[in-house]
Design a protein around this motif. Sequence first.
Motif, mmCIF file in Angstrom:
data_model
loop_
_atom_site.group_PDB
_atom_site.id
_atom_site.type_symbol
_atom_site.label_atom_id
_atom_site.label_comp_id
_atom_site.label_asym_id
_atom_site.label_seq_id
_atom_site.Cartn_x
_atom_site.Cartn_y
_atom_site.Cartn_z
ATOM 1 N N GLN A 153 0.987 -1.327 -0.206
ATOM 2 C CA GLN A 153 -0.028 -0.575 -0.222
ATOM 3 C C GLN A 153 1.581 1.259 -0.177
ATOM 4 N N LEU A 154 0.214 2.481 -1.085
ATOM 5 C CA LEU A 154 1.102 3.276 -1.035
ATOM 6 C C LEU A 154 1.169 4.342 -0.007
ATOM 7 N N ASP A 155 2.548 4.625 0.715
ATOM 8 C CA ASP A 155 2.583 5.266 2.346
ATOM 9 C C ASP A 155 2.860 6.442 1.957
ATOM 10 N N LEU A 156 1.686 7.629 1.523
ATOM 11 C CA LEU A 156 2.374 8.982 1.261
ATOM 12 C C LEU A 156 1.158 9.923 1.972
ATOM 13 N N THR A 157 1.901 10.434 2.090
ATOM 14 C CA THR A 157 0.472 11.799 3.175
ATOM 15 C C THR A 157 0.785 12.959 2.615
ATOM 16 N N ILE A 158 -0.138 13.699 1.516
ATOM 17 C CA ILE A 158 -0.414 14.667 1.171
ATOM 18 C C ILE A 158 -1.446 15.886 1.841
ATOM 19 N N GLU A 159 -2.053 16.849 1.290
ATOM 20 C CA GLU A 159 -2.304 17.512 2.262
ATOM 21 C C GLU A 159 -3.879 18.217 1.359
ATOM 22 N N ASP A 160 -4.262 18.326 1.599
ATOM 23 C CA ASP A 160 -5.761 18.554 0.614
ATOM 24 C C ASP A 160 -6.347 19.728 0.539
ATOM 25 N N ARG A 161 -7.162 20.544 0.391
ATOM 26 C CA ARG A 161 -7.522 21.680 -0.265
ATOM 27 C C ARG A 161 -8.078 22.739 0.906
ATOM 28 N N PHE A 162 -8.347 22.258 2.472
ATOM 29 C CA PHE A 162 -7.768 23.280 3.251
ATOM 30 C C PHE A 162 -6.832 23.478 3.963
ATOM 31 N N GLY A 163 -5.274 22.650 3.406
ATOM 32 C CA GLY A 163 -4.348 22.246 4.265
ATOM 33 C C GLY A 163 -4.172 21.540 5.020
ATOM 34 N N HIS A 164 -5.165 20.232 5.308
ATOM 35 C CA HIS A 164 -5.314 19.057 6.180
ATOM 36 C C HIS A 164 -4.724 18.230 6.032
ATOM 37 N N PRO A 165 -3.254 17.643 6.866
ATOM 38 C CA PRO A 165 -3.077 16.165 6.113
ATOM 39 C C PRO A 165 -3.733 14.847 5.537
ATOM 40 N N VAL A 166 -3.550 14.203 4.559
ATOM 41 C CA VAL A 166 -4.785 12.885 4.395
ATOM 42 C C VAL A 166 -3.541 12.121 3.618
ATOM 43 N N LYS A 167 -3.999 10.838 4.396
ATOM 44 C CA LYS A 167 -3.158 9.898 3.948
ATOM 45 C C LYS A 167 -4.270 8.784 2.623
ATOM 46 N N PRO A 168 -4.036 9.124 1.586
ATOM 47 C CA PRO A 168 -5.046 8.719 0.671
ATOM 48 C C PRO A 168 -4.777 6.704 0.645
ATOM 49 N N ARG A 169 -6.114 5.688 0.707
ATOM 50 C CA ARG A 169 -6.130 4.470 0.257
ATOM 51 C C ARG A 169 -6.290 3.463 -0.706
ATOM 52 N N GLU A 170 -6.760 2.733 -0.932
ATOM 53 C CA GLU A 170 -6.709 1.113 -2.481
ATOM 54 C C GLU A 170 -5.792 2.762 -2.936
ATOM 55 N N TRP A 171 -4.552 2.908 -2.670
ATOM 56 C CA TRP A 171 -3.749 3.252 -3.392
ATOM 57 C C TRP A 171 -2.173 2.003 -3.652
ATOM 58 N N PHE A 172 -1.890 1.118 -4.531
ATOM 59 C CA PHE A 172 -0.754 0.600 -4.085
ATOM 60 C C PHE A 172 0.324 -0.007 -5.388
ATOM 61 N N LEU A 173 1.563 0.294 -4.784
ATOM 62 C CA LEU A 173 2.775 -0.272 -5.258
ATOM 63 C C LEU A 173 2.532 -1.651 -6.337
ATOM 64 N N VAL A 174 1.969 -1.743 -7.097
ATOM 65 C CA VAL A 174 1.346 -2.884 -8.118
ATOM 66 C C VAL A 174 1.358 -2.739 -9.206
ATOM 67 N N PRO A 175 2.038 -3.689 -10.273
ATOM 68 C CA PRO A 175 1.796 -3.168 -11.675
ATOM 69 C C PRO A 175 1.294 -4.480 -12.397
ATOM 70 N N LEU A 176 0.459 -3.378 -13.769
ATOM 71 C CA LEU A 176 -0.680 -3.463 -14.193
ATOM 72 C C LEU A 176 -1.218 -5.623 -14.693
ATOM 73 N N HIS A 177 -0.616 -6.071 -14.589
ATOM 74 C CA HIS A 177 -0.162 -7.055 -15.490
ATOM 75 C C HIS A 177 -0.438 -8.189 -13.753
ATOM 76 N N VAL A 178 -0.067 -7.542 -12.706
ATOM 77 C CA VAL A 178 -0.508 -8.433 -11.120
ATOM 78 C C VAL A 178 -1.777 -8.140 -11.194
ATOM 79 N N ILE A 179 -2.442 -7.023 -11.046
ATOM 80 C CA ILE A 179 -3.781 -6.674 -10.302
ATOM 81 C C ILE A 179 -4.697 -8.159 -12.177
ATOM 82 N N ASP A 180 -4.842 -7.930 -13.461
ATOM 83 C CA ASP A 180 -4.926 -8.574 -14.664
ATOM 84 C C ASP A 180 -4.836 -10.141 -13.724
ATOM 85 N N GLU A 181 -3.371 -10.238 -13.050
ATOM 86 C CA GLU A 181 -3.374 -11.952 -12.535
ATOM 87 C C GLU A 181 -4.581 -11.795 -11.366
#
Length: 396
Positions: free
Chosen positions: A341-369
């Motif tokens: 899972q992507l471990d990344l924190t960004i700021e939203d439009r109001f400057g609040h830190p957000v850590k998005p889920r459902e993003w992964f460091l996985v190649p597309l062909h592995v998701i296909d499989e």
Amino acid sequence: MADMNDDELLDALGVEVTPLKASSRTPREERIIAGFEDILRFHQAHGRAPLHGEERDIFERLCAVRLDQLRKLPEAKTLLAGLDSPGLLAGVATTSANVDDLDEDALLAELGIGHEPADQNDITVLRHVRSSTEKRAAEEIADRTSCADFDKFESLFEQVERELKSGIRITLRFGRDTSIANGNYFIVGGQLAYVAETGETIKAPNGESDARLRVIYANGTESNLLRRSLQRALYKDDTGRRLTDPDMGPLFGDAPEPDDIETGTIYVLRSLSNHPFIAEHRELIHKIGVTGGKVETRITGAEKDATYLLADVEVVATYKLHNLNRTRLENIFHRLFGAAQLDLTIEDRFGHPVKPREWFLVPLHVIDEAVLRIRGGSITEVVYNPTTARLVDPKT
């Protein structure tokens, strides 16, 4: 008359003194007779023999135990023949105790007819016999012994644990009427349990069907207990659970469930963010989601939503599915690719830190499989290795 002794006084009164006859019965025989007379009184009051059963009062249940034991006592029929006009001793014993394995002293102890003083042998006092509650508790716990052939079952438990983690199996609260059969898995007393064998069907004292089970536990032990005892233990255990079967029914079953959608889409997105890390690994970072509507509608306004990394996205793959359960399917992806899972924190439009889920460091062909394996039901046979970026057999 003051000088007369007792015998002379009785003679003067014309009272004939007859010596009392000594009883020819032993104390044990007297106690057996006294116990049977209480059973006879119950029969006269109710017009039937006493019965076993949790719904019966304690006196009837005690009488039923004694009657069953008396039917097995060799001398009882002869000793009580003159009293047994209803033919109570000719019935069939219904107790689960194996009285054939008891010697005479042990059998008398079961009846409460040991060598205690007479004032301790009331028929309502059942001595040396555990209460029905104690017996049920002992049966439900059942002495566990080491499983000599646990190597045959160890891989099954490993497989089930992977299926639980991937979401292929889920746990459900054990209901009073839940059935138990060979191959079922349960969680009882905090232990994962597997029903390996079921013996011949027998009749329980209440007339219902029962059977002896061989239950294997994940800690390498096993027990030999009755099916109804396991049912009671699971039902009374607040943490008791049954495991669903891994037939893909929860994902693609014919019967609709609350979170099912008739037709859905698994979608894979790639971010167009100019964030340095995302830009460097753009071909590897993907968001995996499930929707029952149009993907295009779902991603509208992505550049304003921290869920989408506050940037536009492109759809790189979609997979149409039918009769799927959205929540369980998403859980499979999260558990399968959780280590990446992507471990990344960004700021939203109001400057609040957000850590998005459902993003992964996985190649597309592995998701296909992974999607193909979900459709084919073999997703539980693999895990994702972030180092090699491959789905691999966990045993290798």
